[in-house]
Design a protein around this motif. Sequence first.
Motif, PDB file in Angstrom:
ATOM      1  N   HIS A 188       0.836  -1.206   0.000  1.00 56.99           N
ATOM      2  CA  HIS A 188       0.000   0.000   0.000  1.00 56.99           C
ATOM      3  C   HIS A 188       0.867   1.251   0.000  1.00 56.99           C
ATOM      4  O   HIS A 188       0.754   2.117   0.874  1.00 56.99           O
ATOM      5  CB  HIS A 188      -0.943   0.006   1.200  1.00 56.99           C
ATOM      6  CG  HIS A 188      -1.814  -1.212   1.289  1.00 56.99           C
ATOM      7  ND1 HIS A 188      -2.320  -1.863   0.179  1.00 56.99           N
ATOM      8  CD2 HIS A 188      -2.271  -1.905   2.377  1.00 56.99           C
ATOM      9  CE1 HIS A 188      -3.037  -2.908   0.566  1.00 56.99           C
ATOM     10  NE2 HIS A 188      -3.026  -2.963   1.888  1.00 56.99           N
ATOM     11  N   SER A 212       2.081   4.619  -2.177  1.00 57.52           N
ATOM     12  CA  SER A 212       1.629   5.506  -3.241  1.00 57.52           C
ATOM     13  C   SER A 212       2.559   6.712  -3.354  1.00 57.52           C
ATOM     14  O   SER A 212       3.331   7.003  -2.439  1.00 57.52           O
ATOM     15  CB  SER A 212       0.180   5.962  -2.988  1.00 57.52           C
ATOM     16  OG  SER A 212       0.018   6.472  -1.671  1.00 57.52           O
ATOM     17  N   TYR A 219      -0.255   4.159  -7.254  1.00 55.48           N
ATOM     18  CA  TYR A 219      -0.860   3.564  -6.062  1.00 55.48           C
ATOM     19  C   TYR A 219      -0.553   2.073  -6.041  1.00 55.48           C
ATOM     20  O   TYR A 219      -0.234   1.486  -7.086  1.00 55.48           O
ATOM     21  CB  TYR A 219      -2.363   3.834  -6.003  1.00 55.48           C
ATOM     22  CG  TYR A 219      -3.182   3.178  -7.092  1.00 55.48           C
ATOM     23  CD1 TYR A 219      -3.306   3.779  -8.349  1.00 55.48           C
ATOM     24  CD2 TYR A 219      -3.823   1.955  -6.875  1.00 55.48           C
ATOM     25  CE1 TYR A 219      -4.051   3.177  -9.350  1.00 55.48           C
ATOM     26  CE2 TYR A 219      -4.568   1.353  -7.871  1.00 55.48           C
ATOM     27  CZ  TYR A 219      -4.679   1.970  -9.102  1.00 55.48           C
ATOM     28  OH  TYR A 219      -5.415   1.375 -10.091  1.00 55.48           O
ATOM     29  N   TYR A 276       6.116  13.124  -3.148  1.00 50.14           N
ATOM     30  CA  TYR A 276       5.960  12.515  -1.841  1.00 50.14           C
ATOM     31  C   TYR A 276       5.542  11.061  -1.987  1.00 50.14           C
ATOM     32  O   TYR A 276       4.705  10.735  -2.829  1.00 50.14           O
ATOM     33  CB  TYR A 276       4.882  13.238  -1.025  1.00 50.14           C
ATOM     34  CG  TYR A 276       5.219  14.651  -0.640  1.00 50.14           C
ATOM     35  CD1 TYR A 276       4.879  15.722  -1.457  1.00 50.14           C
ATOM     36  CD2 TYR A 276       5.883  14.917   0.555  1.00 50.14           C
ATOM     37  CE1 TYR A 276       5.190  17.026  -1.099  1.00 50.14           C
ATOM     38  CE2 TYR A 276       6.195  16.222   0.924  1.00 50.14           C
ATOM     39  CZ  TYR A 276       5.842  17.260   0.084  1.00 50.14           C
ATOM     40  OH  TYR A 276       6.156  18.557   0.442  1.00 50.14           O
ATOM     41  N   SER A 319       3.917   7.709   0.248  1.00 52.05           N
ATOM     42  CA  SER A 319       3.072   7.447   1.400  1.00 52.05           C
ATOM     43  C   SER A 319       2.910   5.948   1.556  1.00 52.05           C
ATOM     44  O   SER A 319       2.950   5.199   0.563  1.00 52.05           O
ATOM     45  CB  SER A 319       1.702   8.095   1.228  1.00 52.05           C
ATOM     46  OG  SER A 319       0.850   7.764   2.312  1.00 52.05           O
ATOM     47  N   ARG A 370      -2.683   0.722  11.254  1.00 51.63           N
ATOM     48  CA  ARG A 370      -3.881   1.140  10.519  1.00 51.63           C
ATOM     49  C   ARG A 370      -3.910   2.663  10.343  1.00 51.63           C
ATOM     50  O   ARG A 370      -4.982   3.292  10.363  1.00 51.63           O
ATOM     51  CB  ARG A 370      -5.147   0.636  11.196  1.00 51.63           C
ATOM     52  CG  ARG A 370      -5.217  -0.879  11.295  1.00 51.63           C
ATOM     53  CD  ARG A 370      -6.466  -1.330  12.043  1.00 51.63           C
ATOM     54  NE  ARG A 370      -7.664  -1.048  11.274  1.00 51.63           N
ATOM     55  CZ  ARG A 370      -8.739  -0.447  11.778  1.00 51.63           C
ATOM     56  NH1 ARG A 370      -8.762  -0.053  13.034  1.00 51.63           N
ATOM     57  NH2 ARG A 370      -9.798  -0.246  11.018  1.00 51.63           N
ATOM     58  N   THR A 371      -2.759   3.242  10.211  1.00 51.89           N
ATOM     59  CA  THR A 371      -2.626   4.671   9.921  1.00 51.89           C
ATOM     60  C   THR A 371      -1.779   4.838   8.660  1.00 51.89           C
ATOM     61  O   THR A 371      -1.360   3.840   8.062  1.00 51.89           O
ATOM     62  CB  THR A 371      -1.949   5.408  11.096  1.00 51.89           C
ATOM     63  OG1 THR A 371      -0.647   4.842  11.325  1.00 51.89           O
ATOM     64  CG2 THR A 371      -2.772   5.294  12.378  1.00 51.89           C
ATOM     65  N   TRP A 372      -1.559   6.064   8.276  1.00 53.61           N
ATOM     66  CA  TRP A 372      -0.743   6.341   7.082  1.00 53.61           C
ATOM     67  C   TRP A 372       0.418   7.235   7.487  1.00 53.61           C
ATOM     68  O   TRP A 372       0.346   7.991   8.471  1.00 53.61           O
ATOM     69  CB  TRP A 372      -1.578   7.075   6.021  1.00 53.61           C
ATOM     70  CG  TRP A 372      -2.414   6.194   5.168  1.00 53.61           C
ATOM     71  CD1 TRP A 372      -2.166   5.806   3.877  1.00 53.61           C
ATOM     72  CD2 TRP A 372      -3.676   5.583   5.518  1.00 53.61           C
ATOM     73  NE1 TRP A 372      -3.177   5.001   3.422  1.00 53.61           N
ATOM     74  CE2 TRP A 372      -4.116   4.846   4.404  1.00 53.61           C
ATOM     75  CE3 TRP A 372      -4.465   5.580   6.676  1.00 53.61           C
ATOM     76  CZ2 TRP A 372      -5.310   4.118   4.391  1.00 53.61           C
ATOM     77  CZ3 TRP A 372      -5.645   4.859   6.678  1.00 53.61           C
ATOM     78  CH2 TRP A 372      -6.059   4.148   5.556  1.00 53.61           C
ATOM     79  N   PHE A 390       3.667   9.723   5.532  1.00 54.81           N
ATOM     80  CA  PHE A 390       4.250  10.287   4.319  1.00 54.81           C
ATOM     81  C   PHE A 390       5.764  10.353   4.440  1.00 54.81           C
ATOM     82  O   PHE A 390       6.319  10.361   5.552  1.00 54.81           O
ATOM     83  CB  PHE A 390       3.744  11.716   4.093  1.00 54.81           C
ATOM     84  CG  PHE A 390       2.344  11.803   3.552  1.00 54.81           C
ATOM     85  CD1 PHE A 390       1.270  12.043   4.382  1.00 54.81           C
ATOM     86  CD2 PHE A 390       2.106  11.669   2.186  1.00 54.81           C
ATOM     87  CE1 PHE A 390      -0.021  12.135   3.892  1.00 54.81           C
ATOM     88  CE2 PHE A 390       0.813  11.771   1.677  1.00 54.81           C
ATOM     89  CZ  PHE A 390      -0.245  11.995   2.525  1.00 54.81           C
TER      90      PHE A 390
END
Lengths: 110, 117
Positions: A34, A36, A51, A89, A91, A97-99, A101
């Motif tokens: 995951h 991107s 992505y 950037y 990510s 369960r967070t993102w 950058f």
Amino acid sequence: QSALTQPASVSGSPGQAITISCTGTSSDVGAYDHVSWYQQHPGKASKLMIYEVSNRPSGVSHRFSGSKSGNTASLTISGLQAEDEAEYYCSSYTTTRTWVFGGGTKLTVL
Amino acid sequence: QVQLVQSGAEVREPGASVKVSCKASGYTFSDYHMHWVRQAPGQGLEWMGIIHPTADDTRYAQKFQGRITMTRDTATSTMYMELSSLSSEDTALYYCAKDYTWSFEYWGQGTLVTVSS
């Protein structure tokens, strides 16, 4: 959650290819596909370029490609054009369960 | 086409709160999560949190826990992000961004929040 590590700047001449790296940990980049990438021109909102590590949204040039190995993802831009000059950037989704950058990479087209 | 239209610029004093809105159109609002991301002047992007339009699924970055609230109004397809106990370090452009397979597919135009006495 610490930011992903990107080089502060990269440069290349028109027509050349450049690669921007994005290094994380086994809790983010290394954990899932995951990842991107985003392009941001000055004063503009960001644009999704890649992505799920290597997928291009409709309308994004085939000159943009993505890959991943272990805890490091990469964005490659081939056939550099003046319009590619921007901030990029990365990510990643994380195991909490967070993102998160990356710090951003300034691409200069010489 | 997908559009995310955010509310206008805000100025707040330290210690105050701010609520930013993001009106969505051009897609099925109830089907996609919405993120909030901010960018301080001259700085990089910072993820703040995510909310589902209908399900009970809201997650915040640990940094903002306790002073951020994300809500939604399905009747008007609008998302809201409220940040309290503002300090000068919260001066930034705040963006909403539609989720798509764990990425930020479409972005709002940004809302500048300035915290100054």
